[in-house]
Design a protein around this motif. Structure first.
Motif, PDB file in Angstrom:
ATOM      1  N   LYS A 121       0.727  -1.263  -0.003  1.00 29.49           N
ATOM      2  CA  LYS A 121      -0.050  -0.024   0.126  1.00 29.49           C
ATOM      3  C   LYS A 121       0.767   1.369   0.017  1.00 29.49           C
ATOM      4  O   LYS A 121       0.334   2.499  -0.323  1.00 29.49           O
ATOM      5  CB  LYS A 121      -0.985  -0.104   1.117  1.00 29.49           C
ATOM      6  CG  LYS A 121      -2.053  -1.205   0.852  1.00 29.49           C
ATOM      7  CD  LYS A 121      -3.278  -0.997   1.961  1.00 29.49           C
ATOM      8  CE  LYS A 121      -4.424  -1.666   1.650  1.00 29.49           C
ATOM      9  NZ  LYS A 121      -5.435  -2.060   2.773  1.00 29.49           N
ATOM     10  N   PRO A 175      -0.907   3.031  -5.814  1.00 33.54           N
ATOM     11  CA  PRO A 175      -1.771   3.940  -5.559  1.00 33.54           C
ATOM     12  C   PRO A 175      -3.214   3.384  -5.224  1.00 33.54           C
ATOM     13  O   PRO A 175      -3.879   2.562  -6.104  1.00 33.54           O
ATOM     14  CB  PRO A 175      -1.839   4.686  -6.980  1.00 33.54           C
ATOM     15  CG  PRO A 175      -1.200   3.905  -8.057  1.00 33.54           C
ATOM     16  CD  PRO A 175      -0.419   2.939  -7.220  1.00 33.54           C
ATOM     17  N   SER A 176      -3.638   3.705  -4.144  1.00 31.47           N
ATOM     18  CA  SER A 176      -5.030   3.193  -3.681  1.00 31.47           C
ATOM     19  C   SER A 176      -6.319   3.741  -4.361  1.00 31.47           C
ATOM     20  O   SER A 176      -7.012   3.176  -4.576  1.00 31.47           O
ATOM     21  CB  SER A 176      -5.197   3.577  -2.196  1.00 31.47           C
ATOM     22  OG  SER A 176      -5.198   4.881  -2.099  1.00 31.47           O
ATOM     23  N   GLU A 177      -6.192   5.002  -5.156  1.00 34.39           N
ATOM     24  CA  GLU A 177      -7.186   5.697  -5.875  1.00 34.39           C
ATOM     25  C   GLU A 177      -7.111   4.575  -7.146  1.00 34.39           C
ATOM     26  O   GLU A 177      -8.283   4.785  -7.991  1.00 34.39           O
ATOM     27  CB  GLU A 177      -6.941   6.856  -6.378  1.00 34.39           C
ATOM     28  CG  GLU A 177      -5.600   7.450  -7.144  1.00 34.39           C
ATOM     29  CD  GLU A 177      -4.334   7.524  -6.558  1.00 34.39           C
ATOM     30  OE1 GLU A 177      -3.547   7.654  -7.222  1.00 34.39           O
ATOM     31  OE2 GLU A 177      -4.180   7.103  -5.418  1.00 34.39           O
ATOM     32  N   LYS A 178      -6.205   3.956  -7.721  1.00 37.85           N
ATOM     33  CA  LYS A 178      -6.273   3.080  -8.921  1.00 37.85           C
ATOM     34  C   LYS A 178      -6.806   1.608  -8.615  1.00 37.85           C
ATOM     35  O   LYS A 178      -7.142   0.770  -9.454  1.00 37.85           O
ATOM     36  CB  LYS A 178      -5.222   3.170  -9.554  1.00 37.85           C
ATOM     37  CG  LYS A 178      -5.151   4.698 -10.495  1.00 37.85           C
ATOM     38  CD  LYS A 178      -3.838   4.806 -11.356  1.00 37.85           C
ATOM     39  CE  LYS A 178      -3.642   6.270 -11.932  1.00 37.85           C
ATOM     40  NZ  LYS A 178      -2.438   6.473 -12.819  1.00 37.85           N
ATOM     41  N   MET A 189      -7.168  -1.649  -5.739  1.00 42.39           N
ATOM     42  CA  MET A 189      -7.877  -2.239  -4.431  1.00 42.39           C
ATOM     43  C   MET A 189      -6.967  -3.573  -4.468  1.00 42.39           C
ATOM     44  O   MET A 189      -7.089  -4.584  -5.294  1.00 42.39           O
ATOM     45  CB  MET A 189      -9.006  -2.543  -4.500  1.00 42.39           C
ATOM     46  CG  MET A 189     -10.095  -1.511  -4.275  1.00 42.39           C
ATOM     47  SD  MET A 189     -11.833  -1.660  -4.275  1.00 42.39           S
ATOM     48  CE  MET A 189     -12.011  -2.851  -2.961  1.00 42.39           C
ATOM     49  N   MET A 235     -17.111   7.861 -12.681  1.00 44.39           N
ATOM     50  CA  MET A 235     -16.260   7.084 -11.918  1.00 44.39           C
ATOM     51  C   MET A 235     -14.904   6.755 -12.336  1.00 44.39           C
ATOM     52  O   MET A 235     -14.686   6.537 -13.730  1.00 44.39           O
ATOM     53  CB  MET A 235     -17.076   5.909 -11.532  1.00 44.39           C
ATOM     54  CG  MET A 235     -18.183   6.129 -10.455  1.00 44.39           C
ATOM     55  SD  MET A 235     -18.650   4.228  -9.882  1.00 44.39           S
ATOM     56  CE  MET A 235     -17.314   3.973  -8.800  1.00 44.39           C
ATOM     57  N   PRO A 236     -13.744   7.060 -11.864  1.00 40.41           N
ATOM     58  CA  PRO A 236     -12.539   6.743 -12.239  1.00 40.41           C
ATOM     59  C   PRO A 236     -12.486   5.314 -12.333  1.00 40.41           C
ATOM     60  O   PRO A 236     -12.965   4.395 -11.818  1.00 40.41           O
ATOM     61  CB  PRO A 236     -11.521   7.041 -10.994  1.00 40.41           C
ATOM     62  CG  PRO A 236     -12.717   6.982  -9.773  1.00 40.41           C
ATOM     63  CD  PRO A 236     -13.735   7.528 -10.401  1.00 40.41           C
ATOM     64  N   GLU A 237     -11.449   4.625 -13.257  1.00 39.92           N
ATOM     65  CA  GLU A 237     -11.357   3.316 -13.411  1.00 39.92           C
ATOM     66  C   GLU A 237     -10.596   2.694 -12.318  1.00 39.92           C
ATOM     67  O   GLU A 237      -9.637   3.176 -11.867  1.00 39.92           O
ATOM     68  CB  GLU A 237     -10.276   3.029 -14.753  1.00 39.92           C
ATOM     69  CG  GLU A 237     -11.021   3.441 -16.065  1.00 39.92           C
ATOM     70  CD  GLU A 237     -11.810   2.514 -16.475  1.00 39.92           C
ATOM     71  OE1 GLU A 237     -12.017   1.499 -15.804  1.00 39.92           O
ATOM     72  OE2 GLU A 237     -12.643   2.718 -17.431  1.00 39.92           O
ATOM     73  N   LEU A 238     -11.319   1.875 -11.548  1.00 37.84           N
ATOM     74  CA  LEU A 238     -10.807   1.047 -10.328  1.00 37.84           C
ATOM     75  C   LEU A 238     -10.565  -0.186 -10.566  1.00 37.84           C
ATOM     76  O   LEU A 238     -11.654  -0.953 -11.160  1.00 37.84           O
ATOM     77  CB  LEU A 238     -11.701   1.317  -9.133  1.00 37.84           C
ATOM     78  CG  LEU A 238     -11.430   1.029  -7.888  1.00 37.84           C
ATOM     79  CD1 LEU A 238     -10.023   1.646  -7.333  1.00 37.84           C
ATOM     80  CD2 LEU A 238     -12.361   1.058  -6.868  1.00 37.84           C
TER      81      LEU A 238
END
Length: 636
Positions: free
Chosen positions: A524, A528-531, A533, A574-577
């Motif tokens: 972590k 990058p946690s925004e991209k 999980m 929504m961003p690509e996750l």
């Protein structure tokens, strides 16, 4: 000579005719030629039943331009009218709907083509003419009549010199409508509206080679032989085909006839159609036509407006939405029905009971044809599947009756090029691809190359992977999941294969809980946690250390939104996750955990992450450049 007022209570209907039909004023020619055709066909009927003691012969309709005199002539050899009939049909009956027309449409031009609906077709002539003359002689033994009207309610009616049977309408074209004195404009309208009228339409003459003349061979003084030029003759230029393919019985047509007719409809279309469907029904409504399946591929933005709608061989429109089911508007061809009103709005058509029956009949007929093609030559049907699947899938989504019938011929191709019906697929995979909860998991890929490693992982387990790559596949699998019992679809790159089809045999992790916690913290810090999980999974040690997947639900909603639907979920913004699945049994992951230097640890994590991104096509631009540079440094 008789003078009088046309039986209508308004002062002057003609400006209203011009106003309401202005946007579509070219249809005057269609209306007048339709009337001429009716007059000719009525005469044919009367001669056939013996009510008219005259020879029918080979009548034609002639359209002539007199540019200098600013006149357009439409001449038929049909029934003709007596003076009494002119008085009745032109001055009275034609205006029987006038008041209704005015009451309904004086405030707004709701329907640009309404005039024929109210029996006013003849009066459409006044959209382009300042004066109209009718010179007519009945098939009955009575004097000819000459009617004149200058667009006011006054008319004159007097005897005429005409000796041959039929009617000539003379339009004195207004200065504003001089385009209708141009040969090219009239030809364009005749081809557009009257190309398949049942009576030959003459428009000028043309020169052809004389079929009776065989050119002689001429020998010159040196003994050299040459053929004399072919002799030319002048013949009537018939602009239409009075006997188009759809008016014939299917038994009388060969495959080549259907292809030739397709060329006639679409002269600029160079690809052959895949197959055709001949429509022919006389109960509970009348309908004939031919529909063609063109090559479609995956393009959803296909130009529709390719099916032409006719009423008794008179062109009505090529906007058939509401008459033909939505999913079939991607096809091409012709539909002809006398039960479809000639001059009404689309909203009227869509609400019409007969039209709704026509729509469901066409759906059923297309489904039956597809089923017979599949049953008669499955190999050929499979070869054409990619070119027709978009229509079939769209139909399954939009028409419930089609969906029910489609099970018999819808194909599910595998990544290895095999084709299954749903029943065949179910029987093939149920033993291996049923998970621990007794649910059948159908695996699919959308891109064989991009998802190659995931496909190979599934095949290594003995699983079958479908190739479903149409733009509406997310909608389709949603529909199948809700109608078929206890199944789910999973895209092959949606998770690690053991998670897609969960069996009872859970793999034990090499790492204990403390090690997992430490590993998670290390990952972590770098990822990058925004991209991504991060999820730790115990998998086979030979599986990749890092695997990127996208949650099935989220990806599906995004795809559905892109092709219409799913919008209520607001996924577009929504961003690509992505999920990053980390294999805790991988040697490389153990090395990342046990590496003492932060710098090396970071480099291993970044390199592993970038390799996983590369396998999903997610590495681009500056990040790809940095990855390549770093990779070279690592192998020095």
């Amino acid at each position: 000579m008789t003078k009088g007022n046309i039986n209508v209570s308004v002062e002057n209907i003609f400006p209203l005719i011009k106003k309401f039909l202005y946007s579509d004023h070219e249809i005057f020619l269609r209306e007048l030629i339709s009337n001429a055709t009716d007059a000719t066909l009525k005469l044919k009927h009367l001669t056939n039943v013996g009510d008219a003691k005259v020879e029918y012969g080979n009548p034609q309709i002639e359209v002539k331009i007199d540019k200098e005199g600013k006149k357009l002539h439409i001449i038929d050899q049909g029934l003709g009218m007596t003076a009494e009939e002119v008085e009745k049909y032109i001055n009275q009956v034609a205006f029987s709907g006038a008041e209704e027309f005015l009451d309904k449409y004086k405030d707004s031009a709701k329907d640009s083509g309404i005039i024929g609906h109210f029996g006013l077709g003849f009066y459409s002539a006044f959209m382009v003419a300042e004066k109209v003359e009718i010179i007519t002689k009945s098939y009955k033994d009575e004097p000819a009549a000459h009617w004149t009207c200058d667009g006011s309610p006054q008319f004159t009616l007097e005897p005429a010199e005409k000796t041959d049977r039929g009617t000539e309408i003379i339009l004195h074209i207004t200065d504003d409508d001089k385009e209708f004195l141009e040969e090219s404009r009239i030809r364009e309208l005749l081809v557009k509206y009257n190309k398949f009228m049942p009576i030959p339409i003459k428009f000028g003459t043309k020169e052809i080679n004389d079929p009776e003349h065989e050119p002689a061979t001429i020998t010159d003084k040196d003994g050299k032989e040459t053929k004399e030029p072919k002799r030319k003759i002048t013949v009537d230029n018939i602009i239409n085909n009075p006997n188009p393919a759809w008016t014939k019985q299917p038994a009388d047509l060969e495959d080549q006839d259907y292809k030739d007719f397709y060329r006639e409809l679409y002269p600029m279309q160079f690809e052959e159609p895949l197959f055709n469907i001949h429509l022919n029904v006389d109960y509970p409504f009348n309908l004939t036509g031919i529909l063609y399946f063109p090559k479609l591929s995956n393009d959803m933005q296909i130009q529709k407006d390719k099916i032409q709608l006719y009423q008794n061989q008179v062109f009505v429109t090529d906007n058939v939405e509401g008459i033909v089911p939505e999913f079939l508007t991607m096809l091409r061809g012709v539909i002809d029905s006398p039960d479809i009103p000639l001059n009404v709005s689309r909203s009227y058509l869509q609400a019409d009971g007969a039209v709704k029956k026509i729509s469901s009949y066409i759906t059923r007929k297309v489904a039956d044809k597809l089923k017979s093609l599949f049953n008669n030559n499955r190999e050929d049907f499979e070869a054409k599947w990619n070119d027709i699947k978009i229509v079939i899938e769209y139909g399954m989504l939009s028409e419930e009756k089609f969906f029910e019938k489609a099970d018999a011929f819808t194909l599910y191709p595998s990544v290895d090029g095999k084709y299954y019906t749903y029943e065949e697929l179910f029987n093939k995979i149920k033993a291996k691809q049923t998970d621990k909860d007794d649910k059948l998991v159908i695996l699919y890929a959308s891109d064989k190359d991009a998802q190659h490693s995931y496909i190979e992982a599934a095949k290594a387990k003995g699983y079958e992977v479908l190739l479903l790559d149409s733009p509406i596949v997310s909608h389709l699998i949603q529909k199948l999941e809700s109608t078929k019992e206890n199944i789910s679809f999973a895209r092959v790159d949606g998770d690690h294969i053991d998670n897609l089809i969960k069996k009872d045999d859970n793999v034990i992790s090499k790492l204990d809980d403390d090690q997992k916690k430490t590993l998670e913290e290390v990952l972590k810090e770098v990822i990058p946690s925004e991209k991504f999980m991060v999820q730790l999974e115990a998998m086979d040690s030979s599986a990749n250390p890092f695997i990127i997947t996208q949650p099935e639900f989220m990806r599906r909603m995004k795809e559905m939104q892109q092709t219409g639907g799913g919008g209520m979920f607001g996924m577009g913004n929504m961003p690509e996750l992505y999920n990053l699945v980390v294999n805790t049994n991988s040697d490389l992951v153990s090395e990342i955990l046990n590496t003492k230097t932060k710098k090396k640890q970071e480099r291993l994590i970044n390199q592993s992450l970038d390799l996983a991104r590369l396998s999903q096509g997610l590495l681009k631009g500056e990040e790809l450049t940095n990855f390549i540079k770093r990779s070279y440094e690592m192998i020095k």
